[in-house]
Design an enzyme around this catalytic site. Structure first.
Site, PDB file in Angstrom:
ATOM      1  N   CYS A  51     -69.961  -8.000 -28.664  1.00 50.17           N
ATOM      2  CA  CYS A  51     -71.276  -8.514 -28.326  1.00 50.17           C
ATOM      3  C   CYS A  51     -71.405  -9.978 -28.752  1.00 50.17           C
ATOM      4  CB  CYS A  51     -72.431  -7.734 -28.961  1.00 50.17           C
ATOM      5  SG  CYS A  51     -72.462  -6.006 -28.505  1.00 50.17           S
ATOM      6  N   ARG A  97     -66.391 -11.848 -26.124  1.00 49.27           N
ATOM      7  CA  ARG A  97     -66.719 -10.922 -27.213  1.00 49.27           C
ATOM      8  C   ARG A  97     -67.144  -9.554 -26.687  1.00 49.27           C
ATOM      9  NH1 ARG A  97     -67.596 -13.671 -31.984  1.00 49.27           N
ATOM     10  NH2 ARG A  97     -68.668 -11.868 -32.804  1.00 49.27           N
ATOM     11  N   TRP A 137     -70.924  -5.289 -25.535  1.00 51.54           N
ATOM     12  CA  TRP A 137     -69.797  -4.364 -25.553  1.00 51.54           C
ATOM     13  C   TRP A 137     -70.391  -3.063 -26.074  1.00 51.54           C
ATOM     14  CZ3 TRP A 137     -66.960  -1.342 -29.038  1.00 51.54           C
ATOM     15  CH2 TRP A 137     -65.690  -0.950 -28.600  1.00 51.54           C
ATOM     16  N   ASN A 161     -76.033  -7.308 -32.391  1.00 49.55           N
ATOM     17  CA  ASN A 161     -74.611  -6.989 -32.389  1.00 49.55           C
ATOM     18  C   ASN A 161     -74.355  -6.166 -33.647  1.00 49.55           C
ATOM     19  OD1 ASN A 161     -71.825  -6.979 -32.394  1.00 49.55           O
ATOM     20  ND2 ASN A 161     -71.600  -9.147 -32.876  1.00 49.55           N
ATOM     21  N   GLY A 162     -73.722  -4.996 -33.499  1.00 55.51           N
ATOM     22  CA  GLY A 162     -73.472  -4.146 -34.666  1.00 55.51           C
ATOM     23  C   GLY A 162     -73.917  -2.730 -34.365  1.00 55.51           C
ATOM     24  N   GLU A 188     -45.451  -6.697 -30.286  1.00 55.57           N
ATOM     25  CA  GLU A 188     -46.452  -7.618 -29.755  1.00 55.57           C
ATOM     26  C   GLU A 188     -46.278  -7.799 -28.237  1.00 55.57           C
ATOM     27  OE1 GLU A 188     -49.146  -8.712 -30.607  1.00 55.57           O
ATOM     28  OE2 GLU A 188     -49.547 -10.588 -29.584  1.00 55.57           O
ATOM     29  N   LYS A 205     -49.149  -6.890 -25.442  1.00 50.79           N
ATOM     30  CA  LYS A 205     -49.654  -7.842 -24.432  1.00 50.79           C
ATOM     31  C   LYS A 205     -49.639  -7.197 -23.045  1.00 50.79           C
ATOM     32  CE  LYS A 205     -51.025  -9.712 -26.837  1.00 50.79           C
ATOM     33  NZ  LYS A 205     -51.696 -10.253 -27.962  1.00 50.79           N
ATOM     34  N   GLU A 254     -52.444  -4.488 -22.829  1.00 45.46           N
ATOM     35  CA  GLU A 254     -53.801  -5.035 -22.827  1.00 45.46           C
ATOM     36  C   GLU A 254     -54.213  -5.627 -21.497  1.00 45.46           C
ATOM     37  OE1 GLU A 254     -53.251  -7.855 -26.213  1.00 45.46           O
ATOM     38  OE2 GLU A 254     -55.302  -7.237 -26.634  1.00 45.46           O
ATOM     39  N   HIS A 292     -33.878   8.675 -30.770  1.00 44.88           N
ATOM     40  CA  HIS A 292     -34.534   9.823 -31.414  1.00 44.88           C
ATOM     41  C   HIS A 292     -35.696  10.361 -30.583  1.00 44.88           C
ATOM     42  CE1 HIS A 292     -32.061   9.377 -34.946  1.00 44.88           C
ATOM     43  NE2 HIS A 292     -32.349   8.093 -34.970  1.00 44.88           N
ATOM     44  N   LYS A 308     -62.932  -9.366 -27.996  1.00 46.97           N
ATOM     45  CA  LYS A 308     -62.056 -10.125 -28.886  1.00 46.97           C
ATOM     46  C   LYS A 308     -62.337  -9.875 -30.354  1.00 46.97           C
ATOM     47  CE  LYS A 308     -59.588 -14.350 -29.383  1.00 46.97           C
ATOM     48  NZ  LYS A 308     -58.299 -13.683 -29.131  1.00 46.97           N
TER      49      LYS A 308
HETATM   50  C1  F6R Z   1     -54.545  -8.277 -29.284  1.00 44.34           C
HETATM   51  C2  F6R Z   1     -55.648  -8.618 -30.148  1.00 44.34           C
HETATM   52  C3  F6R Z   1     -56.129  -7.603 -31.119  1.00 44.34           C
HETATM   53  C4  F6R Z   1     -56.491  -8.287 -32.444  1.00 44.34           C
HETATM   54  C5  F6R Z   1     -57.149  -7.289 -33.394  1.00 44.34           C
HETATM   55  C6  F6R Z   1     -57.460  -7.917 -34.726  1.00 44.34           C
HETATM   56  O1  F6R Z   1     -54.242  -9.295 -28.395  1.00 44.34           O
HETATM   57  O2  F6R Z   1     -56.169  -9.697 -30.078  1.00 44.34           O
HETATM   58  O3  F6R Z   1     -55.197  -6.595 -31.323  1.00 44.34           O
HETATM   59  O4  F6R Z   1     -55.334  -8.805 -33.004  1.00 44.34           O
HETATM   60  O5  F6R Z   1     -58.323  -6.814 -32.820  1.00 44.34           O
HETATM   61  O6  F6R Z   1     -58.313  -9.010 -34.579  1.00 44.34           O
HETATM   62  P1  F6R Z   1     -58.475 -10.071 -35.725  1.00 44.34           P
HETATM   63  O7  F6R Z   1     -57.187 -10.808 -35.860  1.00 44.34           O
HETATM   64  O8  F6R Z   1     -59.596 -10.933 -35.290  1.00 44.34           O
HETATM   65  O9  F6R Z   1     -58.777  -9.307 -36.983  1.00 44.34           O
END
Ligand code: F6R
Length: 608
Positions: free
Chosen positions: A2, A27, A75, A101-102, A481, A485, A488, A504, A603
């Protein structure tokens, strides 16, 4: 999770709010809304399920003229995605509007109580109770009414409230969710983060938990929840509005991938010197670091994968047990934590609720806490004894890229610095590291250049049924990672595995439709990786290898090779991930996905 924006001042509030919402959309983006008190003194509310563009269309591009208003991009947590559940929410009189937000954890009890008292609640959200609580408490002063309502809330919030009868005033409050105040010339703002207001002012107040801010054009008064006046510093945002723009790239993610060489340079600025690495931010706690006998890293998602590199290095270089922990699990079985435990909380946003809660537990148990974050003024910086900043600049795409590489780099520097302080590494080792670090930004540029072929490659792999990513040692976090990517942003299933685990179980997934992506850069485990690659090839899987430039044999085992420059093993994760980021990006583009705002994600994850 949010985004909130608020404005009061002489300019047209509507366009400022819509611009802020567009910038905060990363966000959360399942619905959006604005409320304005017009120059004619009327309350105007428009809110829609869907992205900010849907709201803008609904407004016909022309919101009513107004000097005060608030906006929200959502969100969803409580209540499905609908026009009705979109924020802002109003009280029974329709004069009070709230964005939030929350999560209000006691909202069911409050709803029942309010309904029993005659209030009519229109939406399914937790937020709406706030508007009605303020309504009950309002006796002519909005700040007093908000403070009174806050006493009833349990949970986490950043919220902003507006009253039609006080048309130059907004009142905001935060508890465990970010909210900042922007102070301009004769105008004031609220925002979830600086990206929404940096085009208008760089002067901001990072509100602390429990703060209530009362803003009018050009002024901001901060109190605690009981009305006690508090002094808060005005900080200056160190980056420009352009830094949060696409700058000619089709997507923020692509721009941020290309910014990585600069981000690496900036993360090292003033920290890497001829004799070694020095992070001045940890100077005040160096006495305590001398006694560290265990290191626990805490993080989520991408930051967790960066922490896996950190854990390996703390263990290798300090010679003490070190572990990376998924923050959301940490509190269920915490390791022994005491004054000799160093806890490193790694979080780009500095606002991730799971990471903050886990860090708080460690701090309560007496551990030393260092935060590694990109966000000055964020909540994690208040939980930590010292904060080391990534200095990567704003990251807007939901999928993290430049903050991953700078997290890894910052953890390398942190481990090296502490190991050096404790005399656990030789001068020669330090010098070798410094040389490798200094070469890194240019090598990242080269890695991007070499990854030029990933676009064409992606078109051949975009219809795969799924992917298996593997790596060992420092290649393992890069594989995890890379898989994240792809998941996501392309919505394709991808597994990230320690290469030795392939046999395994997961090897049964491999066939002509499930390619194997192997991080096979030069390292002590290279030969073993080659065996895993051959295992994949023998199962008809197409094999993509990330390999070190100059590797003469890899092409016999791989269908496609992504080349990266040679570096020290602890830095290899940073270079190896670059072609994987670009590959994921181009697969997502080929599949027509919304790269910067993938479905179901946000995010900044400010709920547990
Ligand atoms: C993936 C991504 C998320 C963040 C996770 C932690 O691309 O961005 O997996 O890494 O939500 O976020 P932060 O680093 O803000 O604690």
């Amino acid at each position: 999770m949010c985004g909130i924006v608020g404005y009061t001042g002489p300019r047209e509030a509507g366009p400022i709010l819509l611009d802020g919402l567009r910038r905060l959309e990363y966000r959360g983006y399942d619905s959006a809304g604005i409320a304005l008190v017009t120059h004619a003194g009327e309350l105007f509310v428009e809110k829609r399920a869907g992205k900010v563009a849907v709201l803008t269309d609904a407004l016909g591009g022309e919101p009513p003229t107004a000097g005060v208003g608030l906006g929200h991009t959502r969100w969803a947590t409580h209540g499905r995605v609908s026009d009705l559940n979109a924020h802002p929410h109003s009280d029974c009189t329709g004069r009070i509007t709230v964005v939030h937000n929350g999560i209000v954890e006691n909202f069911r009890a409050l709803r029942d109580e309010l309904a029993a008292g005659g209030h009519v609640l229109a939406s399914e959200t937790d937020t709406e109770v706030v508007a009605h609580l303020v309504e009950d408490a309002y006796k002519g002063d909005l700040a007093d009414a908000v403070r009174s309502a806050l006493h009833r809330l349990e949970g986490a919030y950043a919220l902003v409230v507006m009253h039609q009868d006080e048309p130059d005033r907004l009142v905001g409050a935060r508890l465990n969710v970010p909210l900042i105040v922007g102070v301009g010339e004769g105008e004031s703002f609220f925002a979830s983060d600086a990206s929404a207001l940096v085009a208008y002012t760089k002067k901001v107040i990072f509100l602390a938990d429990g703060d209530v801010a009362d803003i009018r054009p050009g002024t901001a008064v901060v109190t605690d929840i009981d009305g006690m006046r508090l002094e808060r510093l005005v900080d200056t945002i160190p980056w420009s509005a352009e830094a949060a723009e696409k700058g000619g790239y089709e997507h923020f993610m692509l721009k941020e991938i290309h910014e990585q060489p600069t981000a690496l340079r900036s993360a090292m600025a003033g920290r890497v010197r001829r004799g070694g690495v020095c992070l001045e931010e940890i100077d005040p706690i160096r006495d305590r670091l001398a006694n560290v006998n265990r290191v626990e890293l805490i993080a989520c998602g991408t930051a967790y994968y960066a922490s896996l590199v950190g854990a390996q290095l703390f263990q290798d270089w300090l010679g003490v047990p070190a572990r990376a922990n998924v923050a959301s699990e940490f509190r269920y079985s915490p390791p022994p934590l005491d004054a000799r435990t160093l806890v490193v909380a790694v979080t780009q946003s500095g606002e991730t609720a799971d990471t903050i809660a886990a860090t708080r537990l460690a701090r309560e148990r007496g551990s030393i806490v260092i935060a590694v974050t990109n966000t000055v003024g964020s909540a994690i910086t208040r939980e930590a004894h010292a904060a080391v900043f990534l200095q990567a600049g704003p990251e807007v795409a939901v999928a993290a890229t430049k903050t991953f590489v700078t997290q890894v780099l910052t953890l390398v520097m942190l481990a090296a610095d502490i190991a050096q302080q404790l005399g656990r590494r030789t001068k020669a080792e330090e010098e070798e590291l410094v040389v490798a670090l200094k070469a890194l930004p240019e090598q990242a540029e080269r890695a991007i250049e070499l990854a030029g072929a990933t676009e064409e490659m992606a078109s051949r792999y975009a219809e795969a049924a799924g992917f298996m990513y593997i790596g060992r040692a420092f290649g393992y976090p890069a594989a995890l990672e890379g898989a994240l990517k792809i998941k996501e942003i392309s919505y394709l299933h991808a597994e990230g595995y320690a290469a030795g685990e392939l046999k395994h179980g997961p090897i049964s997934l491999l066939d002509a439709d499930v390619p194997l992506v192997a991080v096979a850069t030069r390292s002590a485990v290279y030969e073993k990786l080659i065996s895993n690659l051959m295992e994949g090839k023998a199962r008809d899987a197409r094999v993509i290898a990330v390999a070190t430039e100059g590797d003469k044999q890899i092409e016999q085992f791989a269908t496609d090779v992504c080349w990266v420059p040679d570096t020290l093993e602890p830095l290899s994760t940073i270079l190896a991930v670059i072609p994987l980021q670009l590959f994921a990006y181009y697969v997502a583009v080929a599949r027509g996905r919304d790269v910067d705002q993938p479905r179901n994600l946000a995010k900044s994850v400010t709920v547990e």
